[in-house]
Design a protein around this motif. Structure first.
Motif, PDB file in Angstrom:
ATOM      1  N   PRO A   1     -12.086  37.722   3.848  1.00 14.62           N
ATOM      2  CA  PRO A   1     -11.840  38.601   4.458  1.00 14.62           C
ATOM      3  C   PRO A   1     -10.529  37.788   6.313  1.00 14.62           C
ATOM      4  CG  PRO A   1     -13.702  39.737   5.374  1.00 14.62           C
ATOM      5  CD  PRO A   1     -14.027  38.524   4.299  1.00 14.62           C
ATOM      6  N   ALA A   2      -9.776  37.681   6.084  1.00 15.89           N
ATOM      7  CA  ALA A   2      -9.337  36.776   6.689  1.00 15.89           C
ATOM      8  C   ALA A   2      -9.571  37.379   8.656  1.00 15.89           C
ATOM      9  CB  ALA A   2      -7.647  37.362   7.253  1.00 15.89           C
ATOM     10  N   VAL A   3      -9.505  36.586   9.344  1.00 16.88           N
ATOM     11  CA  VAL A   3     -10.197  36.576  10.719  1.00 16.88           C
ATOM     12  C   VAL A   3      -8.915  36.749  11.335  1.00 16.88           C
ATOM     13  CG1 VAL A   3     -11.139  36.652  12.564  1.00 16.88           C
ATOM     14  CG2 VAL A   3     -12.068  35.677  10.566  1.00 16.88           C
ATOM     15  N   THR A   4      -8.568  37.912  12.528  1.00 15.36           N
ATOM     16  CA  THR A   4      -7.020  37.438  12.600  1.00 15.36           C
ATOM     17  C   THR A   4      -7.417  37.778  14.631  1.00 15.36           C
ATOM     18  OG1 THR A   4      -6.040  39.504  10.934  1.00 15.36           O
ATOM     19  CG2 THR A   4      -4.764  38.913  13.330  1.00 15.36           C
TER      20      THR A   4
ATOM     21  N   VAL B   1      -6.953  33.038  12.318  1.00 13.99           N
ATOM     22  CA  VAL B   1      -7.484  32.210  12.815  1.00 13.99           C
ATOM     23  C   VAL B   1      -7.493  30.624  11.215  1.00 13.99           C
ATOM     24  CG1 VAL B   1      -9.574  31.487  13.342  1.00 13.99           C
ATOM     25  CG2 VAL B   1      -9.156  33.236  14.643  1.00 13.99           C
ATOM     26  N   GLY B   2      -6.839  30.897  10.450  1.00 14.36           N
ATOM     27  CA  GLY B   2      -6.882  30.373   9.342  1.00 14.36           C
ATOM     28  C   GLY B   2      -6.325  29.551   9.351  1.00 14.36           C
TER      29      GLY B   2
ATOM     30  N   LEU C   1      -6.119  27.401  12.476  1.00 18.65           N
ATOM     31  CA  LEU C   1      -7.107  26.204  12.068  1.00 18.65           C
ATOM     32  C   LEU C   1      -6.118  25.408  11.188  1.00 18.65           C
ATOM     33  CD1 LEU C   1     -10.272  25.313  10.993  1.00 18.65           C
ATOM     34  CD2 LEU C   1      -8.979  25.435   9.033  1.00 18.65           C
ATOM     35  N   ILE C   2      -5.163  25.471  10.323  1.00 17.19           N
ATOM     36  CA  ILE C   2      -4.612  24.674   9.070  1.00 17.19           C
ATOM     37  C   ILE C   2      -2.804  24.036  10.447  1.00 17.19           C
ATOM     38  CG2 ILE C   2      -2.890  24.143   7.317  1.00 17.19           C
ATOM     39  CD1 ILE C   2      -5.949  25.209   6.232  1.00 17.19           C
ATOM     40  N   ALA C   3      -3.281  25.277  11.086  1.00 16.35           N
ATOM     41  CA  ALA C   3      -1.681  24.051  12.054  1.00 16.35           C
ATOM     42  C   ALA C   3      -2.303  23.962  12.742  1.00 16.35           C
ATOM     43  CB  ALA C   3      -0.786  25.305  12.939  1.00 16.35           C
ATOM     44  N   ILE C   4      -3.593  23.864  13.539  1.00 15.05           N
ATOM     45  CA  ILE C   4      -3.988  22.742  14.302  1.00 15.05           C
ATOM     46  C   ILE C   4      -4.559  21.091  13.794  1.00 15.05           C
ATOM     47  CG2 ILE C   4      -5.890  21.950  15.602  1.00 15.05           C
ATOM     48  CD1 ILE C   4      -5.762  24.491  17.099  1.00 15.05           C
ATOM     49  N   LEU C   5      -4.571  21.169  12.336  1.00 19.22           N
ATOM     50  CA  LEU C   5      -5.517  20.058  11.395  1.00 19.22           C
ATOM     51  C   LEU C   5      -4.350  19.074  11.100  1.00 19.22           C
ATOM     52  CD1 LEU C   5      -7.519  18.504   9.661  1.00 19.22           C
ATOM     53  CD2 LEU C   5      -6.730  20.723   7.812  1.00 19.22           C
TER      54      LEU C   5
ATOM     55  N   SER D   1      -8.353   6.643  17.614  1.00 20.11           N
ATOM     56  CA  SER D   1      -8.965   5.245  17.112  1.00 20.11           C
ATOM     57  C   SER D   1      -9.601   4.919  18.343  1.00 20.11           C
ATOM     58  CB  SER D   1      -8.053   4.458  17.340  1.00 20.11           C
ATOM     59  OG  SER D   1      -7.418   3.693  17.971  1.00 20.11           O
ATOM     60  N   LYS D   2     -10.015   5.928  19.599  1.00 20.98           N
ATOM     61  CA  LYS D   2     -10.647   5.670  20.792  1.00 20.98           C
ATOM     62  C   LYS D   2     -11.699   6.888  20.926  1.00 20.98           C
ATOM     63  CE  LYS D   2      -7.206   2.878  22.623  1.00 20.98           C
ATOM     64  NZ  LYS D   2      -6.162   2.754  23.816  1.00 20.98           N
ATOM     65  N   SER D   3     -11.855   7.646  19.674  1.00 21.99           N
ATOM     66  CA  SER D   3     -12.202   8.763  19.735  1.00 21.99           C
ATOM     67  C   SER D   3     -13.478   8.621  18.507  1.00 21.99           C
ATOM     68  CB  SER D   3     -11.445   9.798  19.699  1.00 21.99           C
ATOM     69  OG  SER D   3     -12.549  11.120  20.094  1.00 21.99           O
ATOM     70  N   PHE D   4     -14.597   9.510  18.601  1.00 18.15           N
ATOM     71  CA  PHE D   4     -15.456  10.205  17.272  1.00 18.15           C
ATOM     72  C   PHE D   4     -15.140  11.041  16.543  1.00 18.15           C
ATOM     73  CE2 PHE D   4     -18.282   8.288  21.401  1.00 18.15           C
ATOM     74  CZ  PHE D   4     -19.332   6.733  20.220  1.00 18.15           C
ATOM     75  N   TYR D   5     -13.891  11.679  17.529  1.00 18.03           N
ATOM     76  CA  TYR D   5     -13.476  11.971  15.938  1.00 18.03           C
ATOM     77  C   TYR D   5     -12.028  12.401  15.351  1.00 18.03           C
ATOM     78  CZ  TYR D   5     -16.417  15.208  19.827  1.00 18.03           C
ATOM     79  OH  TYR D   5     -17.623  15.592  20.939  1.00 18.03           O
ATOM     80  N   SER D   6     -12.037  13.117  14.060  1.00 15.12           N
ATOM     81  CA  SER D   6     -10.894  13.332  13.788  1.00 15.12           C
ATOM     82  C   SER D   6     -10.027  15.164  13.758  1.00 15.12           C
ATOM     83  CB  SER D   6     -11.280  13.109  12.069  1.00 15.12           C
ATOM     84  OG  SER D   6     -12.362  14.197  11.553  1.00 15.12           O
ATOM     85  N   GLU D   7      -9.298  14.712  13.104  1.00 12.28           N
ATOM     86  CA  GLU D   7      -8.752  16.003  13.171  1.00 12.28           C
ATOM     87  C   GLU D   7      -8.950  17.353  12.378  1.00 12.28           C
ATOM     88  OE1 GLU D   7      -7.173  13.485   9.435  1.00 12.28           O
ATOM     89  OE2 GLU D   7      -7.454  13.231  11.677  1.00 12.28           O
ATOM     90  N   PHE D   8      -9.767  17.382  11.442  1.00  5.46           N
ATOM     91  CA  PHE D   8     -11.252  18.134  10.804  1.00  5.46           C
ATOM     92  C   PHE D   8     -12.144  18.441  11.755  1.00  5.46           C
ATOM     93  CE2 PHE D   8      -9.144  15.574   7.201  1.00  5.46           C
ATOM     94  CZ  PHE D   8      -8.783  16.491   6.542  1.00  5.46           C
ATOM     95  N   ALA D   9     -12.930  17.728  12.443  1.00  4.80           N
ATOM     96  CA  ALA D   9     -14.225  18.187  13.441  1.00  4.80           C
ATOM     97  C   ALA D   9     -13.175  19.389  14.843  1.00  4.80           C
ATOM     98  CB  ALA D   9     -14.498  16.729  14.379  1.00  4.80           C
ATOM     99  N   VAL D  10     -11.765  18.338  15.373  1.00  5.47           N
ATOM    100  CA  VAL D  10     -11.275  19.302  15.927  1.00  5.47           C
ATOM    101  C   VAL D  10     -10.701  19.997  15.414  1.00  5.47           C
ATOM    102  CG1 VAL D  10      -8.996  19.308  17.888  1.00  5.47           C
ATOM    103  CG2 VAL D  10     -10.548  17.044  17.425  1.00  5.47           C
ATOM    104  N   ALA D  11     -10.102  20.508  14.999  1.00  2.33           N
ATOM    105  CA  ALA D  11      -9.249  22.214  13.750  1.00  2.33           C
ATOM    106  C   ALA D  11     -10.904  22.645  13.910  1.00  2.33           C
ATOM    107  CB  ALA D  11      -8.980  21.741  12.866  1.00  2.33           C
ATOM    108  N   ASN D  12     -11.867  22.537  13.311  1.00  2.00           N
ATOM    109  CA  ASN D  12     -13.087  22.733  12.999  1.00  2.00           C
ATOM    110  C   ASN D  12     -13.135  23.675  14.467  1.00  2.00           C
ATOM    111  OD1 ASN D  12     -13.046  23.481  10.031  1.00  2.00           O
ATOM    112  ND2 ASN D  12     -14.149  21.202  10.128  1.00  2.00           N
ATOM    113  N   ALA D  13     -13.588  22.657  16.114  1.00  2.00           N
ATOM    114  CA  ALA D  13     -14.152  22.884  16.874  1.00  2.00           C
ATOM    115  C   ALA D  13     -13.430  24.596  17.053  1.00  2.00           C
ATOM    116  CB  ALA D  13     -14.268  22.349  17.641  1.00  2.00           C
ATOM    117  N   VAL D  14     -12.166  24.633  17.101  1.00  2.00           N
ATOM    118  CA  VAL D  14     -11.305  25.223  17.608  1.00  2.00           C
ATOM    119  C   VAL D  14     -11.892  26.717  16.958  1.00  2.00           C
ATOM    120  CG1 VAL D  14      -8.709  26.081  17.837  1.00  2.00           C
ATOM    121  CG2 VAL D  14      -8.981  23.366  18.577  1.00  2.00           C
TER     122      VAL D  14
END
Length: 110
Positions: free
Chosen positions: A6-9, A63-64, A67-71, A80-93
């Protein structure tokens, strides 16, 4: 038969700026704690929270979808100056938002 997840709202937003600031601080703390504190973490958190703010002000509560909008929008960020990617950030959010609702992100249970 397999049941869809189910969606999380999120509840309707009464103070989007306050929510975005909470998210910025929480994400920055998470980024610094997960690997090494980096200067770029502040820029990452700021960018993600600005996307979140805009989406919430436009009435997005799913929430889904957040997540897609942030990704999608973080794909244009220079990681390039980070250990992270857009996927890690969106998942963390997503995890931070689910945790704020009392949902266990490990197993999907509240």
């Amino acid at each position: 038969m397999i049941e869809p997840i189910p969606a999380v709202t999120l509840p309707p937003c009464s103070s989007p700026e306050q929510e975005a600031e909470w998210l910025r601080q929480a994400l920055h703390t998470w980024l610094d704690r997960e690997f090494l504190p980096e200067i770029v973490n502040d820029k990452i958190a700021e960018r993600a929270s600005s996307v979140y703010l805009r989406q919430r002000m436009e009435g997005e509560n799913d929430v889904g979808c957040l997540l897609i909008a942030i990704l999608t929008e973080m794909q244009g960020f220079d990681f390039s100056k980070s250990f992270y990617s857009e996927f890690a950030v969106a998942n963390a959010v997503s995890d931070l938002l689910l945790n704020s609702l009392g949902i266990d992100t490990c197993c999907g249970q509240s």
